[in-house]
Design an enzyme around this catalytic site. Structure first.
Site, PDB file in Angstrom:
ATOM      1  N   ASP A  35      32.751 -15.311   6.489  1.00 53.84           N
ATOM      2  CA  ASP A  35      32.828 -13.885   5.939  1.00 53.84           C
ATOM      3  C   ASP A  35      31.945 -12.978   6.572  1.00 53.84           C
ATOM      4  OD1 ASP A  35      34.002 -12.028   4.241  1.00 53.84           O
ATOM      5  OD2 ASP A  35      32.165 -11.929   3.265  1.00 53.84           O
ATOM      6  N   ASP A  90      29.292 -15.065   1.043  1.00 54.69           N
ATOM      7  CA  ASP A  90      28.147 -14.521   0.183  1.00 54.69           C
ATOM      8  C   ASP A  90      28.125 -14.745  -1.252  1.00 54.69           C
ATOM      9  OD1 ASP A  90      29.869 -12.928  -0.305  1.00 54.69           O
ATOM     10  OD2 ASP A  90      28.874 -10.899   0.017  1.00 54.69           O
ATOM     11  N   ASP A 126      34.258 -14.355  -2.648  1.00 57.81           N
ATOM     12  CA  ASP A 126      34.759 -15.356  -1.712  1.00 57.81           C
ATOM     13  C   ASP A 126      35.078 -16.794  -2.253  1.00 57.81           C
ATOM     14  OD1 ASP A 126      34.596 -13.799   0.613  1.00 57.81           O
ATOM     15  OD2 ASP A 126      32.194 -14.163   0.948  1.00 57.81           O
TER      16      ASP A 126
END
Length: 653
Positions: A323, A519, A523
């Site tokens: 990400d 993070d 997610d």
């Protein structure tokens, strides 16, 4: 060394001394007839029983419980059989050296367990609160959210919270593997388990003890051993069938050849050699020990692996997906350009600040920081977050939209003739009552060390590094070019990230795995879908801890490369031990059955192979895990130091 280990070592040493004395006495004693046999049998029985009485007792107990085929049974049958054929010295030697191997196994396990045991020491024993002007020690479990605790120099921080008074440095090595103390001052968040070094601080508790960082870490560590790698499962199944098979083969060696060629005693002795060689302890101990060492070594570097299966999968990774925001970039946005349309730049920032007032997203924080005025809450109404597009809010009864271009397109709001942004970054578009009012460009900074971390994992063997982001393609391409990322997937909505990962999973080779690093804020679905999910800087974020398979306690991107290097070497050592142990055992078993290997060769094939496999297994801890913490002791977050360390480990492959 534990007290139990010391006792066992003393017993082995004494038995060894007595055994040597018996060997010398055997050369000197020459009696006639049966007395020679009786005296030597009694003489060697002393070191034999001193070394192996517990093995014989375990074998008898296991047989009584129906658990026949294990290493205790093999050793008992082989040594008792050797005694029965008059090989008294060999019987005592086999039992003695078997116990030497067992001692080294326990010693190695305890050494590997020490890294995790050290982690257990972060558990705080008490918390300080103030009552009637006096500091009182209470159980951390009794402290509630919002309470104020006092942490004095040398004490562990017992609960997560925010510093409201004082300034100090804290030692975070137990959590992150970082040797450099971190400074804390008013307003800083502090995690439980770190050690206060000098100043007195007051901390406002933000989480109950059961939800605190230290509790989450210990829960992860304690449960890690329950998730076994495929290699461990294979060895467990293998030993279940292997041991009875070799026992029947040994029986066949003892019975079938004498039917045709006679010499029952010779073939019986060969069968005993076959049994000694066949003991599977080299595999049964060294394989789990290798993974245990890898997990323990990773924990020293602030990398928590939830199970050996994830370490194994990480070692086979060929695709690394990241990400962008908060993982590759700092997530600290700044307004770098405003393009107002029919209003002033201050009015544009005001509309955006009102629209983003209730949002906790880093982009929203940058907008509110750029707006110099004060948001009056009573002027706001009807806040609504539109997934993947932006925010709608009523300001003074007028509809304000703040979001990406998709949001304006969905409302058919035209931007014709308006000034376009010139700088690369995330662009927020603003509209009021259906009229386009302008756009604001926000730029994010790349995290220190990310470029070196990407280079490191590529060096280790990752074929394809992929970046997923909801940002515009030009922003994503700019970041990817700077970091050396292979594949960019931009302008993705939250659900698109899962779809993209599933597509990559379908396209990859069957024998390789895909890892995703996020993070930990939003997610969780992608972390769960990937073969291995890694949450960065996620301690204290429950959703990330639950979803991820590997948790990096701090926000250091270099730890990803360290985790990958540890996993690769762990799997390589496991493969080495399996091939080496089976090859040596099969060769010596065949030689023993054919009469070309004696009992001493059998001892080497059992104890010697087990010892070498164990040494190779704990090499995983001492060659990777410890240097991962010590190579750059001045600053473990040094990107260059981590980069050089991972390159060195990759070269060993």
């Amino acid at each position: 060394m534990s007290k139990k280990q010391r006792k066992m070592l003393i017993r082995i040493i004494v038995a060894l001394v007595v055994f040597i004395a018996c060997e010398i006495a055997e050369k000197l004693i020459h009696l006639n007839g049966v007395w020679d046999t009786v005296v030597k049998a009694a003489m060697f029985a002393v070191p034999y029983l001193m070394a192996g009485y517990d093995v014989l007792l375990k074998a008898i107990k296991n047989i009584s419980k129906g658990h026949v085929f294990d290493e205790n049974f093999l050793m008992a049958v082989a040594t008792v059989g050797a005694y029965g054929t008059g090989e008294f010295g060999e019987a005592a030697a086999v039992m003695l050296f078997y116990q030497v191997g067992e001692w080294f196994q326990k010693y190695a396990v305890n050494r590997s367990r020490a890294s995790i045991t050290d982690l257990m020491n972060i558990m705080p024993e008490y918390a300080n609160i103030e009552k009637d002007g006096q500091i009182v020690q209470v159980e951390p479990e009794t402290v509630a959210i919002g309470d104020i605790i006092i942490v004095q120099p040398g004490e562990k921080v017992p609960l997560d919270g925010t510093v409201i008074e004082g300034e100090t440095f804290v030692d975070t090595a137990a959590l992150t593997g970082e040797s450099v103390p971190r400074k804390l001052s008013v307003g800083d968040e502090v995690l439980s388990g770190v050690i206060n070094q000098n100043g007195v601080i007051r901390v406002k508790v933000s989480k109950e003890f059961d939800d605190s960082t230290v509790s989450k870490i210990l829960e992860l560590v304690e449960n890690a051993s329950t998730r076994k790698a495929q290699y461990e499962q294979f060895i467990t199944r293998f030993a279940k069938y292997y041991t009875p098979i070799v026992c029947f083969l040994a029986l066949a060696v003892a019975i079938i050849p004498p039917i045709f060629v006679g010499e029952f005693g010779k073939w019986f002795h060969r069968a005993l050699i076959f049994l000694v060689v066949s003991c599977p302890c080299a595999l049964v101990i060294s394989i789990p020990l290798s993974f245990f060492s890898g997990i323990g070594g990773a924990s020293k570097a602030g990398i928590l692996v939830k199970g050996s299966n994830y370490l194994e999968l990480l070692g086979k990774a060929k695709i690394a997906v990241f990400d962008k925001t908060g993982t590759l970039t700092k997530g600290v946005f700044k307004v770098v350009e405003t393009c107002a349309n029919g209003i002033s730049e201050d009015d544009l920032l005001e509309l955006a600040a009102y629209g983003e007032y209730y949002s906790n997203h880093p982009i929203a924080a940058s907008i509110k920081a750029a707006y110099k005025g004060t948001v009056q809450i009573d002027r706001l109404d009807g806040y609504e977050e539109i997934s993947g597009m932006g925010i709608k809010v009523l300001k003074d009864g007028k509809e304000v939209l703040v979001g990406n271009k998709k949001l304006l397109d969905s409302r058919k709001i035209s931007m014709a003739g308006a000034k376009q942004p010139s700088k690369v970054g995330t662009v927020l578009f603003v509209a009021e009552n259906g009229a386009y009012k302008g756009c604001i460009t926000i730029a994010d900074e790349i995290k220190d060390g990310v470029k070196d971390a990407i280079a490191s994992i590529k060096k280790c063997g990752i074929d394809n590094v992929v970046m997923l982001t909801g940002d515009k393609k030009e922003v994503a391409d700019s970041v990817a070019k700077e970091l050396g990322i292979d594949t960019v997937c931009a302008e993705l909505m939250p659900g698109d990230k899962v779809d993209k990962v599933e597509q990559l999973l379908r396209e990859k080779d069957e024998d390789s795995t895909l890892i995703f690093t996020g993070d930990g804020i939003n997610d969780a679905p992608v972390l769960m879908r990937a073969d291995v999910g890694i949450a960065m800087g996620a301690m204290g974020q429950d959703a990330a801890i639950e979803a991820a398979d590997i948790v990096l306690i701090d926000d250091d991107p270099g730890k990803i490369a360290v985790a990958y290097a540890i996993a690769r070497k762990t799997v390589r050592i496991v493969q080495q031990n399996i091939v080496f142990a089976l090859a040596v055992k099969i060769i010596v078993m065949v030689l023993g059955a054919l009469g070309f290997a004696n009992m001493w060769a059998a001892v080497f094939a059992d104890v010697g192979v087990a010892f070498l496999a164990i040494i190779n297994a704990i090499d995983d801890e001492f060659d990777i895990a410890v240097p991962a913490k010590e190579v750059v002791p001045a600053n473990f977050n040094s990107a260059q130091g981590i980069y050089e360390m991972v390159l060195r480990l990759a070269e060993e492959e």
